[in-house]
Design a protein around this motif. Structure first.
Motif, short mmCIF file in Angstrom:
data_model
loop_
_atom_site.label_atom_id
_atom_site.label_comp_id
_atom_site.label_asym_id
_atom_site.label_seq_id
_atom_site.Cartn_x
_atom_site.Cartn_y
_atom_site.Cartn_z
N LYS A 142 0.84 -1.19 0.00
CA LYS A 142 0.00 0.00 0.00
C LYS A 142 0.88 1.24 0.00
N LEU A 143 0.60 2.13 -0.94
CA LEU A 143 1.39 3.35 -1.08
C LEU A 143 0.66 4.52 -0.43
N PRO A 144 1.40 5.49 0.06
CA PRO A 144 0.75 6.71 0.58
C PRO A 144 -0.02 7.42 -0.53
N ASP A 145 -0.93 8.28 -0.13
CA ASP A 145 -1.79 8.96 -1.10
C ASP A 145 -0.97 9.82 -2.06
N PHE A 146 0.08 10.46 -1.57
CA PHE A 146 0.82 11.36 -2.46
C PHE A 146 1.69 10.60 -3.47
N LEU A 147 1.81 9.26 -3.29
CA LEU A 147 2.56 8.45 -4.26
C LEU A 147 1.64 7.62 -5.16
N SER A 148 0.38 7.51 -4.80
CA SER A 148 -0.53 6.63 -5.56
C SER A 148 -0.71 7.13 -6.98
N GLU A 149 -0.94 8.43 -7.14
CA GLU A 149 -1.16 8.97 -8.49
C GLU A 149 0.07 8.79 -9.35
N LEU A 150 1.27 9.05 -8.78
CA LEU A 150 2.50 8.86 -9.54
C LEU A 150 2.69 7.41 -9.91
N TYR A 151 2.33 6.50 -9.02
CA TYR A 151 2.48 5.07 -9.31
C TYR A 151 1.53 4.63 -10.43
N GLN A 152 0.27 5.12 -10.38
CA GLN A 152 -0.69 4.74 -11.41
C GLN A 152 -0.26 5.24 -12.79
N LYS A 153 0.22 6.47 -12.86
CA LYS A 153 0.66 7.00 -14.16
C LYS A 153 1.87 6.26 -14.67
N SER A 154 2.79 5.89 -13.75
CA SER A 154 4.01 5.20 -14.18
C SER A 154 3.74 3.77 -14.62
N CYS A 155 2.64 3.16 -14.13
CA CYS A 155 2.34 1.76 -14.45
C CYS A 155 1.42 1.61 -15.65
N GLU A 156 1.09 2.71 -16.33
CA GLU A 156 0.17 2.61 -17.47
C GLU A 156 0.72 1.72 -18.57
N LYS A 157 2.04 1.76 -18.77
CA LYS A 157 2.65 0.98 -19.86
C LYS A 157 3.44 -0.21 -19.33
N ILE A 158 3.24 -0.58 -18.06
CA ILE A 158 3.94 -1.72 -17.47
C ILE A 158 2.92 -2.82 -17.23
N SER A 159 3.15 -3.97 -17.81
CA SER A 159 2.23 -5.10 -17.65
C SER A 159 2.79 -6.16 -16.71
N ASP A 160 4.08 -6.20 -16.55
CA ASP A 160 4.70 -7.22 -15.71
C ASP A 160 4.45 -6.90 -14.24
N GLN A 161 3.90 -7.88 -13.50
CA GLN A 161 3.59 -7.67 -12.10
C GLN A 161 4.86 -7.50 -11.26
N GLU A 162 5.91 -8.19 -11.65
CA GLU A 162 7.18 -8.08 -10.90
C GLU A 162 7.78 -6.68 -11.05
N GLN A 163 7.68 -6.10 -12.25
CA GLN A 163 8.19 -4.75 -12.45
C GLN A 163 7.37 -3.73 -11.65
N LYS A 164 6.06 -3.94 -11.57
CA LYS A 164 5.23 -3.04 -10.76
C LYS A 164 5.63 -3.12 -9.28
N LEU A 165 5.91 -4.35 -8.83
CA LEU A 165 6.33 -4.51 -7.44
C LEU A 165 7.66 -3.80 -7.17
N LYS A 166 8.61 -3.91 -8.13
CA LYS A 166 9.89 -3.21 -7.97
C LYS A 166 9.70 -1.71 -7.95
N LEU A 167 8.78 -1.22 -8.82
CA LEU A 167 8.51 0.21 -8.84
C LEU A 167 7.91 0.68 -7.52
N ALA A 168 7.02 -0.10 -6.96
CA ALA A 168 6.42 0.27 -5.68
C ALA A 168 7.47 0.30 -4.57
N LYS A 169 8.38 -0.67 -4.61
CA LYS A 169 9.45 -0.68 -3.61
C LYS A 169 10.35 0.55 -3.74
N VAL A 170 10.65 0.93 -4.99
CA VAL A 170 11.49 2.11 -5.21
C VAL A 170 10.81 3.36 -4.70
#
Length: 691
Positions: A142-170
């Motif tokens: 779970k990401l804080p509210d101020f990071l959720s929008e940035l995460y959603q925009k960054s994941c628009e072109k990412i389909s791999d679940q592992e890459q999304k998890l790495k992005l969330a960790k970063v």
């Protein structure tokens, strides 16, 4: 903290908006914020505790005070650790100390595999507390509210679940780099921003008129910026006029025809393409640090102690707690000066203040000392021990003090402060200043102490040198060969047309050695004529020990070099205006020199070399009675030998005393470096040379 003391403190954590949910153990790494000699011990600690234990050692020779928000160390995550078990150790000792105290940072409580995690932190899911193994569920945290929008925009072109998890960790790891809201401006002390104007004059910008429909919006926006501290009113020549730009969300005022606005849009596009890459943030080693400071995370960090002044109440407490100033405070508060017998049991510092009792005064319960000057009366603050280091640092190490020398630093501190033996403390502080030692040149170059070379008989050591080139004479002479005996100070000077080795060796053998004998040692500089093959062969043939002086150190052949100056002065007194007859006067001038008593020996060179004084023109002009008795040859020789032995003994004593006096005088002006094996030294770096 007491001097030379070890203290254990419990410190609050400043989390810096970093999510530590993925961290199980951390290690305290010390940080050196200033030049104070403080050592912070490394230790494993539990980051889930409200406070952590920190062991601090003060190696200064005086007590120090750790001020509010002083940075002691940083917490770094530990990925793996092993518990060392000694099979020979007591099991009870291991269970009670090694595991519990070591693993959770010397705190008594649960083991590290069942940490107390605050509710607002998302921690990894514990699968087994017995095997100390942790696994992270393959789900997006779970990401804080101020990071959720940035995460959603960054994941628009990412389909791999592992890459999304790495992005969330970063994003979670580097969430301190993002603003939570518009009031979270953030700050960074890693880089100091400077603008080099290269001496250019300020450029005036034209006023940009705001459309009437947007005047209210502009005023509200400026007021909001002023309240948040983003901007401030300025009357400087470098001030900038207001130009508001409407953002994509519709906030702000924008002039679509503004050239500056168009240029700003283009720069922003380049920035998003070249710089704004979220994956690069994980490579930054600075954003994952958790700082351990001496106050809670609600306090704001202060970068410098220069402007955070002390209150009168704090100064009063420091003075009363000081062992030297505390009794003085009581005397003035009670208006009772002790007598001489009562003061005898106090320290020298307190007794010194007692002598100046009439000059002491309290202002707002703070001790001051009156300083009487021709320009008027001023007050000096009596500094307690815990603040002396800070006073010297602020009056020497800061930009407002510019690392001046001992005397100027003393004068600056004396204007406002005073304590017992402050001169010694200031001199020690300046002499040990690392910046001054690195960048300031020494006033005097280091020199070794003087080593004297003494002789005890004629021709034990003979020195040789060449003077020139001089003006040509009518006999085509241009140089002077000078030969002198170290014991008798007998000097010979021979004019030469040139200084080639053959001519020098010929004069030495035929004019000096043939009349006085072969010397035991011949000393010269490193001139090519004295180091030539023919000169070496002459010394080898006559069994003369050849020595030479150090390069560019004429003082190592000081007897001859000093005589050269004397000879030049004598020639200058009698030479004609064309300076082409100096070789005609050398013989008579040398006779005058050799008949003069030499201060170091107490006798003239004639007496020490010939055993008698020669007859001079004054003795011919004015008649003197003959004191020499007629005697047999054997008797004369016996008396002459006894006389010379007595004279030589006195000359040796005079030479030894003269050598001791010269060494004492020379060594009193030297500055010698005392290095020993293992000493830390500075290596000169010519990168800071002029030009």
């Amino acid at each position: 903290m007491p001097k030379f003391g070890i203290t254990m403190y419990r410190m609050h954590l400043l989390l810096s908006n970093i999510n530590i949910s993925l961290i199980t153990l951390t290690i305290v790494e010390p940080v050196f914020e200033d030049e104070r000699q403080i050592i912070v011990a490394r230790s494993l600690v539990d980051p889930y505790k409200e406070t952590i234990p920190v062991r601090i050692v003060n190696v200064e020779k005086y007590p120090i005070r750790i001020r509010k928000n002083y940075l002691l160390g940083e917490l770094h995550p530990v990925e793996q650790f092993e518990v060392f078990i000694d099979n020979n150790a007591d099991v009870e000792l291991y269970d009670s100390v090694l595991y519990k105290d070591f693993c959770i940072g010397m705190s008594q409580g649960d083991l590290i595999d069942t940490p107390v995690i605050p509710e607002n932190w998302r921690s990894p899911k514990v699968l087994s507390t017995k095997t100390d193994s942790f696994e992270i569920e393959a789900e997006i945290p779970k990401l804080p509210d101020f990071l959720s929008e940035l995460y959603q925009k960054s994941c628009e072109k990412i389909s791999d679940q592992e890459q999304k998890l790495k992005l969330a960790k970063v994003l979670l790891k580097n969430q301190g780099a993002f603003a939570k809201d518009k009031l979270d401006l953030g700050s960074c002390s890693l880089i100091k921003h400077k603008i080099d104007t290269a001496g250019a004059a300020p450029t005036r910008q034209p006023l940009r008129r705001t459309p009437k429909n947007f005047e209210g919006e502009e005023e509200a926006y400026l007021k909001d910026q002023l309240e948040r501290g983003v901007i401030q009113p300025s009357s400087s020549a470098w001030r900038s006029n207001i130009c508001l730009v409407r953002k994509k969300d519709g906030s702000g005022v924008r002039n679509p025809e503004c050239k500056n606005c168009k240029s700003m849009d283009a720069d922003w596009v380049d920035f998003k393409t070249d710089v704004d890459n979220v994956t690069n943030l994980s490579d930054n080693p600075f954003v994952s640090k958790i700082c351990a400071v001496t106050r809670s995370q609600n306090s704001k960090l202060i970068d410098s102690n220069w402007l955070s002044g002390y209150t009168t109440k704090e100064l009063e407490n420091f003075q009363k707690e000081d062992s030297d100033l505390g009794p003085v405070h009581k005397w003035l508060d009670n208006n009772c000066k002790p007598n001489r017998d009562e003061i005898a049991s106090y320290s020298p510092s307190t007794r010194k203040y007692w002598l100046n009792y009439d000059l002491l005064i309290t202002k707002n319960n703070v001790l001051y000392q009156k300083r009487l000057q021709p320009t008027g009366e001023s007050y000096q603050l009596l500094v307690p021990k815990v603040l002396r280091k800070e006073v010297m640092t602020s009056c020497h190490n800061t930009m407002y003090s510019a690392h001046f020398g001992v005397n100027k630093t003393k004068d600056k501190i004396k204007n406002c402060f005073h304590w017992y033996k402050m001169g010694e403390d200031i001199q020690s502080h300046v002499n040990t200043c690392s910046v001054c030692n690195r960048f300031k040149a020494l006033n005097r170059k280091p020199k070794a102490s003087l080593h004297s070379y003494t002789v005890g008989y004629p021709l034990d050591r003979v020195a040789i040198d060449v003077i020139g080139p001089l003006p040509y004479t009518r006999q085509n002479n241009k140089f002077i060969l000078v030969i002198g005996d170290h014991f008798t100070r007998w000097m010979e000077a021979f004019p030469l047309p040139h200084q080639q080795a053959e001519k020098v060796a010929e004069k030495l053998v035929h004019e000096f050695i043939s009349r006085f004998g072969i010397p035991l040692e011949l000393h010269s500089d490193q001139g090519r004529n004295f180091e030539s093959k023919i000169f070496t062969e002459v010394c080898k043939l006559l069994e003369i020990h050849k020595t030479r002086s150090t390069s560019y150190r004429p003082c190592s052949n000081g007897i001859i070099e000093r005589f050269n100056a004397t000879l030049e002065g004598m020639i200058r007194s009698f030479v004609n205006k064309n300076a082409n007859d100096w070789d005609l006067h050398i013989g008579i001038l040398m006779a005058a020199y050799r008949s003069t008593v030499y201060p170091a020996t107490g006798y003239s060179p004639n007496m020490l070399m010939l055993g008698r004084e020669i007859t001079l023109p004054p003795q011919i002009i004015f008649p003197f009675p003959n004191c020499n008795e007629s005697m047999e040859v054997e008797t004369y020789v016996s008396k002459m030998r006894s006389k010379l032995e007595e004279i030589y003994q006195l000359a040796r004593e005079h030479l030894r005393s003269s050598a001791v006096r010269q060494k004492k005088d020379y060594d009193s002006r030297i500055s010698q470096n005392q290095f020993c094996k293992g000493s830390l030294v500075y290596k000169f770096n010519n990168i800071y040379l002029k030009n």
